[in-house]
Motif scaffolding. Sequence first.
Motif, mmCIF file in Angstrom:
data_model
loop_
_atom_site.group_PDB
_atom_site.id
_atom_site.type_symbol
_atom_site.label_atom_id
_atom_site.label_comp_id
_atom_site.label_asym_id
_atom_site.label_seq_id
_atom_site.Cartn_x
_atom_site.Cartn_y
_atom_site.Cartn_z
ATOM 1 N N GLU A 17 0.815 -1.200 0.000
ATOM 2 C CA GLU A 17 0.000 0.000 0.000
ATOM 3 C C GLU A 17 0.856 1.261 0.000
ATOM 4 O OE1 GLU A 17 1.108 -0.420 4.260
ATOM 5 O OE2 GLU A 17 0.825 -1.730 2.531
ATOM 6 N N GLN A 18 0.244 2.396 -0.310
ATOM 7 C CA GLN A 18 0.933 3.679 -0.227
ATOM 8 C C GLN A 18 1.409 3.909 1.208
ATOM 9 O OE1 GLN A 18 1.790 5.887 -2.404
ATOM 10 N NE2 GLN A 18 0.573 5.521 -4.245
ATOM 11 N N GLY A 19 2.616 4.444 1.359
ATOM 12 C CA GLY A 19 3.183 4.650 2.695
ATOM 13 C C GLY A 19 4.139 3.554 3.106
ATOM 14 N N SER A 20 4.193 2.481 2.315
ATOM 15 C CA SER A 20 5.116 1.381 2.594
ATOM 16 C C SER A 20 6.485 1.682 2.018
ATOM 17 C CB SER A 20 4.570 0.081 1.985
ATOM 18 O OG SER A 20 5.595 -0.864 1.784
ATOM 19 N N GLY A 21 7.539 1.297 2.738
ATOM 20 C CA GLY A 21 8.893 1.474 2.247
ATOM 21 C C GLY A 21 9.165 0.637 1.012
ATOM 22 N N THR A 22 8.598 -0.566 0.966
ATOM 23 C CA THR A 22 8.766 -1.443 -0.194
ATOM 24 C C THR A 22 8.173 -0.791 -1.437
ATOM 25 O OG1 THR A 22 8.667 -3.420 1.210
ATOM 26 C CG2 THR A 22 8.204 -3.717 -1.128
ATOM 27 N N ARG A 23 6.976 -0.292 -1.303
ATOM 28 C CA ARG A 23 6.295 0.375 -2.429
ATOM 29 C C ARG A 23 7.083 1.623 -2.849
ATOM 30 N NH1 ARG A 23 0.758 0.994 -3.689
ATOM 31 N NH2 ARG A 23 0.477 2.618 -5.271
ATOM 32 N N GLU A 24 7.555 2.389 -1.888
ATOM 33 C CA GLU A 24 8.288 3.622 -2.171
ATOM 34 C C GLU A 24 9.544 3.343 -2.998
ATOM 35 O OE1 GLU A 24 10.077 7.260 0.495
ATOM 36 O OE2 GLU A 24 10.466 5.212 1.146
ATOM 37 N N LEU A 25 10.330 2.340 -2.581
ATOM 38 C CA LEU A 25 11.571 2.037 -3.293
ATOM 39 C C LEU A 25 11.291 1.544 -4.712
ATOM 40 C CD1 LEU A 25 14.606 1.612 -3.512
ATOM 41 C CD2 LEU A 25 14.312 -0.612 -2.373
ATOM 42 N N PHE A 26 10.323 0.641 -4.850
ATOM 43 C CA PHE A 26 10.015 0.100 -6.170
ATOM 44 C C PHE A 26 9.508 1.195 -7.111
ATOM 45 C CE2 PHE A 26 6.814 -1.775 -9.069
ATOM 46 C CZ PHE A 26 7.675 -2.524 -9.862
ATOM 47 N N ALA A 27 8.562 2.005 -6.634
ATOM 48 C CA ALA A 27 7.994 3.047 -7.479
ATOM 49 C C ALA A 27 9.057 4.070 -7.875
ATOM 50 C CB ALA A 27 6.835 3.735 -6.753
ATOM 51 N N HIS A 28 9.929 4.424 -6.932
ATOM 52 C CA HIS A 28 10.981 5.398 -7.226
ATOM 53 C C HIS A 28 11.955 4.845 -8.260
ATOM 54 C CE1 HIS A 28 13.782 8.677 -6.570
ATOM 55 N NE2 HIS A 28 14.746 7.815 -6.307
ATOM 56 N N THR A 29 12.329 3.577 -8.112
ATOM 57 C CA THR A 29 13.276 2.961 -9.049
ATOM 58 C C THR A 29 12.682 2.873 -10.449
ATOM 59 O OG1 THR A 29 14.256 1.662 -7.257
ATOM 60 C CG2 THR A 29 14.675 0.917 -9.516
ATOM 61 N N MET A 30 11.428 2.464 -10.546
ATOM 62 C CA MET A 30 10.774 2.350 -11.857
ATOM 63 C C MET A 30 10.642 3.726 -12.509
ATOM 64 S SD MET A 30 10.243 -0.882 -12.417
ATOM 65 C CE MET A 30 8.806 -1.303 -13.415
ATOM 66 N N SER A 31 10.402 4.746 -11.701
ATOM 67 C CA SER A 31 10.306 6.096 -12.241
ATOM 68 C C SER A 31 11.649 6.576 -12.783
ATOM 69 C CB SER A 31 9.805 7.050 -11.154
ATOM 70 O OG SER A 31 9.770 8.380 -11.615
ATOM 71 N N LEU A 32 12.727 6.308 -12.011
ATOM 72 C CA LEU A 32 14.053 6.700 -12.478
ATOM 73 C C LEU A 32 14.421 6.002 -13.783
ATOM 74 C CD1 LEU A 32 16.182 6.775 -9.181
ATOM 75 C CD2 LEU A 32 15.399 8.730 -10.535
ATOM 76 N N GLN A 33 14.008 4.733 -13.900
ATOM 77 C CA GLN A 33 14.322 3.955 -15.105
ATOM 78 C C GLN A 33 13.325 4.207 -16.234
ATOM 79 O OE1 GLN A 33 16.995 2.267 -15.493
ATOM 80 N NE2 GLN A 33 17.789 2.046 -13.402
ATOM 81 N N GLN A 34 12.307 5.029 -15.933
ATOM 82 C CA GLN A 34 11.272 5.367 -16.921
ATOM 83 C C GLN A 34 10.575 4.117 -17.459
ATOM 84 O OE1 GLN A 34 13.400 7.863 -19.774
ATOM 85 N NE2 GLN A 34 12.949 9.698 -18.573
ATOM 86 N N ILE A 35 10.242 3.239 -16.525
ATOM 87 C CA ILE A 35 9.538 2.007 -16.870
ATOM 88 C C ILE A 35 8.077 2.145 -16.450
ATOM 89 C CG2 ILE A 35 9.394 -0.494 -16.525
ATOM 90 C CD1 ILE A 35 11.931 0.389 -17.937
ATOM 91 N N PRO A 36 7.126 2.188 -17.395
ATOM 92 C CA PRO A 36 5.710 2.237 -17.029
ATOM 93 C C PRO A 36 5.259 0.890 -16.463
ATOM 94 C CG PRO A 36 5.935 2.019 -19.403
ATOM 95 C CD PRO A 36 7.332 2.194 -18.864
ATOM 96 N N TRP A 37 4.419 0.933 -15.456
ATOM 97 C CA TRP A 37 3.944 -0.302 -14.839
ATOM 98 C C TRP A 37 2.522 -0.120 -14.333
ATOM 99 C CZ3 TRP A 37 3.233 -0.529 -9.340
ATOM 100 C CH2 TRP A 37 3.630 0.620 -8.660
ATOM 101 N N LYS A 38 1.854 -1.229 -14.056
ATOM 102 C CA LYS A 38 0.457 -1.198 -13.621
ATOM 103 C C LYS A 38 0.310 -1.937 -12.292
ATOM 104 C CE LYS A 38 -0.741 -3.171 -17.448
ATOM 105 N NZ LYS A 38 -1.484 -3.789 -18.559
ATOM 106 N N ILE A 39 -0.653 -1.507 -11.510
ATOM 107 C CA ILE A 39 -0.959 -2.192 -10.251
ATOM 108 C C ILE A 39 -2.056 -3.215 -10.504
ATOM 109 C CG2 ILE A 39 -1.853 -1.936 -7.907
ATOM 110 C CD1 ILE A 39 -0.699 0.853 -7.838
ATOM 111 N N ALA A 40 -1.737 -4.471 -10.251
ATOM 112 C CA ALA A 40 -2.736 -5.528 -10.369
ATOM 113 C C ALA A 40 -3.351 -5.853 -9.007
ATOM 114 C CB ALA A 40 -2.102 -6.799 -10.940
ATOM 115 N N TRP A 41 -2.555 -5.638 -7.943
ATOM 116 C CA TRP A 41 -2.996 -6.033 -6.606
ATOM 117 C C TRP A 41 -2.235 -5.164 -5.606
ATOM 118 C CZ3 TRP A 41 -6.213 -10.485 -5.737
ATOM 119 C CH2 TRP A 41 -6.404 -10.831 -4.400
ATOM 120 N N GLU A 42 -2.958 -4.603 -4.667
ATOM 121 C CA GLU A 42 -2.355 -3.775 -3.625
ATOM 122 C C GLU A 42 -2.774 -4.348 -2.282
ATOM 123 O OE1 GLU A 42 -1.969 0.868 -3.668
ATOM 124 O OE2 GLU A 42 -3.830 0.360 -2.604
ATOM 125 N N ALA A 43 -1.789 -4.607 -1.414
ATOM 126 C CA ALA A 43 -2.116 -5.290 -0.155
ATOM 127 C C ALA A 43 -1.190 -4.834 0.966
ATOM 128 C CB ALA A 43 -2.014 -6.804 -0.333
#
Length: 306
Positions: free
Chosen positions: A194-220
Amino acid sequence: MTLRHLQIFLAVVDAGNMTRASEALFIAQPTVSQAIAELEKHYGVKLFDRLSRRLYLTGPGKVLLGYARHVINLLGEMDQAIEAESASGNLRVGATLTIGTCLLPDFLTAFGDQYPQVRVEASIRNTRDIEQLVIRNELDLALVEGSITSQDILVQPFMADHLVLACGLKHPFFNIDRPIPLHALDDQSFIVREQGSGTRELFAHTMSLQQIPWKIAWEAISSDAMVQAAVNGLGIAVLSSRLIAAPLSSGALRTIQVEGLDLVRALSLVHHKNKYLTPAMHALIAMILKAGDEKDRPLRNGPYGK
């Protein structure tokens, strides 16, 4: 009138004269004389009769003696009680999901074996929630995997953690034995925290830096839910490697190797910068820092030393 006046008064009574009282207290005799004079002036009475170079308590002096001994003894009991409470009492510890699942139980079990008199309360939340609880003094110490934004919180990295991408048998990446190119992740569906998680923060930041578009299939908020979603082919799970050892060993999940993607983060110990650290808190901090992997020693540059 201060506690120091009472301590000097008791020393004079016990010593029998001001010279020996000054020696016992390691202070000058004029200081003793002045303190007694100030007490007598404060109460408007004579506390001692001075006869043949000896001091004898007057009636008011005897009354003061009883109260003075009681006050000083009570002060000593207070000091002992506070010291005992700081060595025991309650300890409120927070942790984020990965740490709370994989590390905190072992830390608190070992701590409880050494300090059984300390009652520990644990709370598992995401990094954003933990940060607010520390700021509001609802947690004494916390262990987080995400970044802390408040300048009022001290942060000490103590261990490295690796995030992995994992998929189940039904995912097309499951049977790929070689590292895939980074662009292969374009528009893939992911199972994330979920938003506010360190795991989510690192992954989203890394994908943004690499300019990789991605989709959320499941949030838990549950690692078990994320694992089951991945096992059932609902997407690629983004989790700490510590959380998926069992499904990896059973073959239900497989990690995906991606060229140029390195999701490493520091797990950190945090507390408010103005927090008074009791002996029990210092003991838990030392235990956690010692538990850090030897290879992670370069991370240990923070408020608790190296």
